[in-house]
Motif scaffolding. Structure first.
Motif, mmCIF file in Angstrom:
data_model
loop_
_atom_site.group_PDB
_atom_site.id
_atom_site.type_symbol
_atom_site.label_atom_id
_atom_site.label_comp_id
_atom_site.label_asym_id
_atom_site.label_seq_id
_atom_site.Cartn_x
_atom_site.Cartn_y
_atom_site.Cartn_z
ATOM 1 N N TYR A 79 -6.962 7.502 -1.547
ATOM 2 C CA TYR A 79 -5.755 6.534 -1.424
ATOM 3 C C TYR A 79 -6.087 5.365 -2.346
ATOM 4 O O TYR A 79 -7.335 5.216 -2.504
ATOM 5 C CB TYR A 79 -5.334 6.212 0.037
ATOM 6 C CG TYR A 79 -6.329 5.395 0.729
ATOM 7 C CD1 TYR A 79 -6.435 3.916 0.806
ATOM 8 C CD2 TYR A 79 -7.293 5.901 1.262
ATOM 9 C CE1 TYR A 79 -6.983 3.366 1.591
ATOM 10 C CE2 TYR A 79 -8.204 5.248 2.067
ATOM 11 C CZ TYR A 79 -8.290 4.106 2.149
ATOM 12 O OH TYR A 79 -9.101 3.305 2.988
ATOM 13 N N THR A 101 -5.294 0.760 -2.630
ATOM 14 C CA THR A 101 -4.785 -0.530 -2.034
ATOM 15 C C THR A 101 -5.012 -1.542 -2.869
ATOM 16 O O THR A 101 -6.119 -1.694 -3.498
ATOM 17 C CB THR A 101 -5.490 -0.643 -0.568
ATOM 18 O OG1 THR A 101 -4.659 -1.635 -0.267
ATOM 19 C CG2 THR A 101 -6.907 -0.949 -0.552
ATOM 20 N N GLN A 102 -4.218 -2.586 -2.706
ATOM 21 C CA GLN A 102 -4.538 -3.928 -3.636
ATOM 22 C C GLN A 102 -5.202 -4.847 -2.623
ATOM 23 O O GLN A 102 -4.976 -5.048 -1.430
ATOM 24 C CB GLN A 102 -3.081 -4.306 -3.940
ATOM 25 C CG GLN A 102 -3.220 -5.624 -4.949
ATOM 26 C CD GLN A 102 -2.010 -6.414 -5.612
ATOM 27 O OE1 GLN A 102 -0.962 -5.534 -5.374
ATOM 28 N NE2 GLN A 102 -2.163 -7.543 -6.237
ATOM 29 N N ASN A 146 0.730 4.150 -2.923
ATOM 30 C CA ASN A 146 0.293 5.468 -2.724
ATOM 31 C C ASN A 146 1.294 6.702 -2.925
ATOM 32 O O ASN A 146 1.143 7.655 -3.420
ATOM 33 C CB ASN A 146 -0.212 5.612 -1.138
ATOM 34 C CG ASN A 146 -1.662 5.001 -1.245
ATOM 35 O OD1 ASN A 146 -2.672 5.734 -1.585
ATOM 36 N ND2 ASN A 146 -1.565 3.856 -0.644
ATOM 37 N N THR A 159 0.879 -1.085 0.047
ATOM 38 C CA THR A 159 -0.091 0.119 0.101
ATOM 39 C C THR A 159 0.746 1.189 -0.017
ATOM 40 O O THR A 159 0.697 2.188 -0.942
ATOM 41 C CB THR A 159 -0.926 -0.125 1.202
ATOM 42 O OG1 THR A 159 -1.880 -1.211 1.076
ATOM 43 C CG2 THR A 159 -2.003 1.229 1.234
#
Length: 302
Positions: free
Chosen positions: A246, A248-249, A222, A218
């Motif tokens: 933001y 995130t995976q 970012n 993450t």
């Protein structure tokens, strides 16, 4: 690893070459493989265990039994039936595979001399002279099913270097236009009959599998997002990256991401496509379909 393609492009020959034994019937006549053939190999160089599935040869046999190859049937009807059966079988193979090797006959895939030169030729026109509609549909299906892809350009040993390079370029254009989620998929010229460059197909499949299982932290994501927002800050927000708080995976196989947004408007399709392509370029997900979902803040969700 599923080995797919239209009949008589050399799928079974490639399977036998990789297995180093005769597991599939091979020959000049399309449709010699009667069913899916499954085998397992251990790569001597990397120690990676690969499960291989050879498909699609039973099409001609099935058509004969159903009377589709009779003289009463015209060529267009038969071609349409083969297309439908090829797509159905490929979809079945995708369910058991992580990586799909699409075998293409290089002799059929080469671009006609002079074709695509000049501003009046579109990518769609060039594309139609590199792969058949059936092969294009198989590649689109791989993208839809979320499978990593390698294109094996078989029988390339019978072509001049320039013709092979033209075929590779034409296929890349097809993928970018028809299945953009697989842009940059490796197109490997081989000869399954002689073994020429077959090692490179294994290497490409192993690399695509690694990418398919890749997880990006993450923090790294970012940091990348901030740099992307800075680069696109002068474009009036058209790319949509400025709205992302933001990212995130959330999954792998295929890599999947969630972007959390500012504001109350949903992200447009072209903006999501820009984010997806930017992630692919930044983290080398070429030839691997990735998923990106945009979510509104909690107070704006319906």
């Amino acid at each position: 690893v599923a080995i797919v393609g239209i009949p008589n492009v050399g799928k079974s020959t490639l399977m036998n070459r990789l297995m180093k034994q005769q597991r599939s019937l091979t020959g000049p006549e399309a449709g010699l493989t009667r069913d899916v053939v499954v085998g397992k190999i251990v790569d001597e160089e990397t120690g990676i265990e690969l499960h291989l599935a050879d498909t699609a040869g039973w099409i001609k046999d099935s058509l004969e039994r159903r009377g589709w190859l009779s003289k009463e049937r015209n060529a267009e009807q038969t071609t349409m039936k083969i297309a439908a059966m090829s797509a159905r079988q490929a979809k079945g193979a995708f369910h058991m595979a992580s990586v799909v090797i699409v075998v293409v006959d290089a002799r059929s895939a080469k671009v006609k001399k002079g074709y695509g030169q000049g501003h009046h030729r579109t990518a769609q026109q060039v594309m139609s002279h590199t792969l058949s509609d059936v092969e294009a549909s198989i590649i689109r299906l791989a993208e839809k099913e979320g499978r990593a892809v390698v294109i094996a350009l078989n029988k390339a040993d019978g072509l001049k270097k320039r013709a092979v390079e033209e075929a590779q370029g034409g296929i890349q254009k097809l993928i970018t236009t028809e299945a953009s989620g697989l842009s940059g998929a490796p197109v490997v010229p081989i000869s399954a009959a002689t073994g020429q460059n077959v090692r490179a197909v294994l290497d490409a499949a192993a690399e695509q599998y690694r990418k398919w299982n890749t997880r990006v932290g993450t923090g790294e994501l970012n940091d990348w997002l901030y740099r992307l927002q800075v680069r696109n800050s002068g474009y009036g927000g058209g790319s949509g990256v400025g709205r992302i708080r933001y990212i995130t995976q959330v999954g792998i196989r295929p890599p999947s991401f969630v972007a959390f947004l500012k504001g109350q408007a949903a992200m447009e399709a072209h903006q999501l496509r820009f984010i997806r392509n930017s992630i692919r370029d930044a983290f080398m997900f070429n030839g691997v379909p990735i998923r990106v979902v945009a979510r509104l803040g909690r107070k704006y969700r319906g």
